[in-house]
Design a protein around this motif. Structure first.
Motif, mmCIF file in Angstrom:
data_model
loop_
_atom_site.group_PDB
_atom_site.id
_atom_site.type_symbol
_atom_site.label_atom_id
_atom_site.label_comp_id
_atom_site.label_asym_id
_atom_site.label_seq_id
_atom_site.Cartn_x
_atom_site.Cartn_y
_atom_site.Cartn_z
ATOM 1 N N GLU A 2 46.488 45.498 43.070
ATOM 2 C CA GLU A 2 47.319 44.629 43.904
ATOM 3 C C GLU A 2 46.545 43.365 44.240
ATOM 4 O OE1 GLU A 2 48.893 46.526 47.320
ATOM 5 O OE2 GLU A 2 49.998 48.048 46.189
ATOM 6 N N LEU A 3 47.226 42.232 44.233
ATOM 7 C CA LEU A 3 46.581 40.966 44.510
ATOM 8 C C LEU A 3 46.171 40.870 45.974
ATOM 9 C CD1 LEU A 3 48.954 38.552 42.556
ATOM 10 C CD2 LEU A 3 46.793 39.529 41.779
ATOM 11 N N THR A 4 45.008 40.302 46.206
ATOM 12 C CA THR A 4 44.544 40.071 47.573
ATOM 13 C C THR A 4 45.151 38.759 48.092
ATOM 14 O OG1 THR A 4 42.612 38.795 46.882
ATOM 15 C CG2 THR A 4 42.365 41.194 46.995
ATOM 16 N N ASP A 5 44.982 38.512 49.377
ATOM 17 C CA ASP A 5 45.487 37.264 49.953
ATOM 18 C C ASP A 5 44.837 36.056 49.283
ATOM 19 O OD1 ASP A 5 47.067 38.727 51.651
ATOM 20 O OD2 ASP A 5 45.718 38.557 53.380
ATOM 21 N N ASP A 6 43.533 36.139 49.020
ATOM 22 C CA ASP A 6 42.842 35.039 48.356
ATOM 23 C C ASP A 6 43.395 34.812 46.943
ATOM 24 O OD1 ASP A 6 41.256 34.570 50.541
ATOM 25 O OD2 ASP A 6 39.510 35.641 49.747
ATOM 26 N N GLN A 7 43.695 35.904 46.243
ATOM 27 C CA GLN A 7 44.231 35.780 44.895
ATOM 28 C C GLN A 7 45.643 35.195 44.903
ATOM 29 O OE1 GLN A 7 43.556 39.868 43.755
ATOM 30 N NE2 GLN A 7 41.820 39.319 42.456
ATOM 31 N N ASP A 22 53.579 38.279 39.630
ATOM 32 C CA ASP A 22 52.536 39.191 40.100
ATOM 33 C C ASP A 22 52.050 40.110 38.988
ATOM 34 O OD1 ASP A 22 53.367 37.991 42.416
ATOM 35 O OD2 ASP A 22 53.513 39.843 43.584
ATOM 36 N N GLU A 26 48.274 40.237 37.424
ATOM 37 C CA GLU A 26 47.499 41.473 37.493
ATOM 38 C C GLU A 26 47.019 41.891 36.100
ATOM 39 O OE1 GLU A 26 50.184 44.115 39.440
ATOM 40 O OE2 GLU A 26 50.020 43.086 41.374
ATOM 41 N N THR A 99 35.117 35.434 41.215
ATOM 42 C CA THR A 99 35.653 36.797 41.107
ATOM 43 C C THR A 99 35.686 37.304 39.671
ATOM 44 O OG1 THR A 99 37.972 36.111 40.869
ATOM 45 C CG2 THR A 99 37.112 36.314 43.113
#
Length: 260
Positions: A2-7, A22, A26, A99
């Motif tokens: 799952e994508l993070t807020d930063d991503q 999304d 991913e 990242t």
């Protein structure tokens, strides 16, 4: 994954594309891409793939940064002269996107290590500058079942195509040997250091390679498999030629003679 807020922020312009979204982002984050060469083609490829969020980028190159490289190899800087190209490229990529996992293979690709290296990746980008490596990448990727996005440069011209002859579900598609069966005789085609190259041409073809990599990983658009794109900077023209699998190809033909 799952994508993070930063991503979500970093890849926002990807996420609003219906073809990516999304799920596509991913998929990119989970992908592993090997770049053969960190030179004129590898530089823009690596920059854009790191920015796009390819989860793992491998770089194979045994050379060091030379002052003459800087006119076109934009992943390197003046302060990197004398440093291994793999490490110089990693330093730049980490500043763009920390990242991304960058794997360094500070060695020359050869028959003794090609299968082991390529088999650890989902896709290979060929940014090499010699025929021996191009044929080795093509043959090894075919036997490993991995697609290759290939580019080539000379003077004011560039070429781009994709090979998927050994990839599951793509039987019948051509390989490099279907297009050019054997390497040309030695010393008949000048190298970059002999004939020259307009630096920006490397940027054009390398950026197109990065675009094709993302398309292949996402399964979107029309693949360059079976199509050779030719760019002429002086005429500012793009021309595409279609080519087919050769039944007599020694690698992917009906009676192959080139074995793993």
């Amino acid at each position: 994954m799952e994508l993070t807020d930063d991503q979500f922020l970093r890849y926002a312009r990807h996420l609003i594309l219906e073809e990516v979204g999304d799920e596509g982002q991913e998929r990119l984050l989970a992908s592993r891409v090997l770049c053969v060469g960190a030179g004129g083609l590898g530089s823009p490829v690596l920059l854009y793939l790191a920015a796009a969020g390819i989860g793992t980028l491998g770089i194979i190159d045994d050379d060091t940064v030379d002052m003459t490289n800087l006119q076109r190899q934009v992943v390197h800087a003046t302060g990197s002269v004398g440093e291994a190209k793999t490490r110089s490229a990693r330093n730049t990529l980490e500043r763009i996107n920390p990242t991304v996992e960058v794997r360094l293979h500070e060695m020359r690709l050869g028959p003794e290590n090609a299968a082991g290296l390529l088999s650890g990746y989902d896709l290979v980008v060929d940014g090499s500058d010699n025929f021996a490596t191009r044929y080795l990448v093509n043959d090894t990727a075919h036997h490993c079942g991995i697609p290759v996005v290939s580019g080539a440069l000379l003077r004011f011209e560039g070429q781009l195509t994709t090979y998927r002859s050994g990839v599951a579900g793509h039987a019948g598609e051509p390989c490099y040997r279907c297009l050019f069966r054997e390497p040309p005789p030695p010393d008949t085609v000048p190298r970059c250091e002999e004939a020259g190259i307009l630096g920006a041409v490397a940027g054009v073809i390398g950026t197109l390679q990065a675009t094709e990599v993302i398309k292949e990983l996402l399964g979107i658009g029309e693949s360059m498999s079976g199509r050779l794109l030719m760019f002429d900077a002086l005429g500012m023209t793009f021309r595409t030629v279609r080519y087919r699998r050769n039944p007599g190809c020694p690698l992917c033909g009906d009676a192959p003679t080139i074995r793993p």
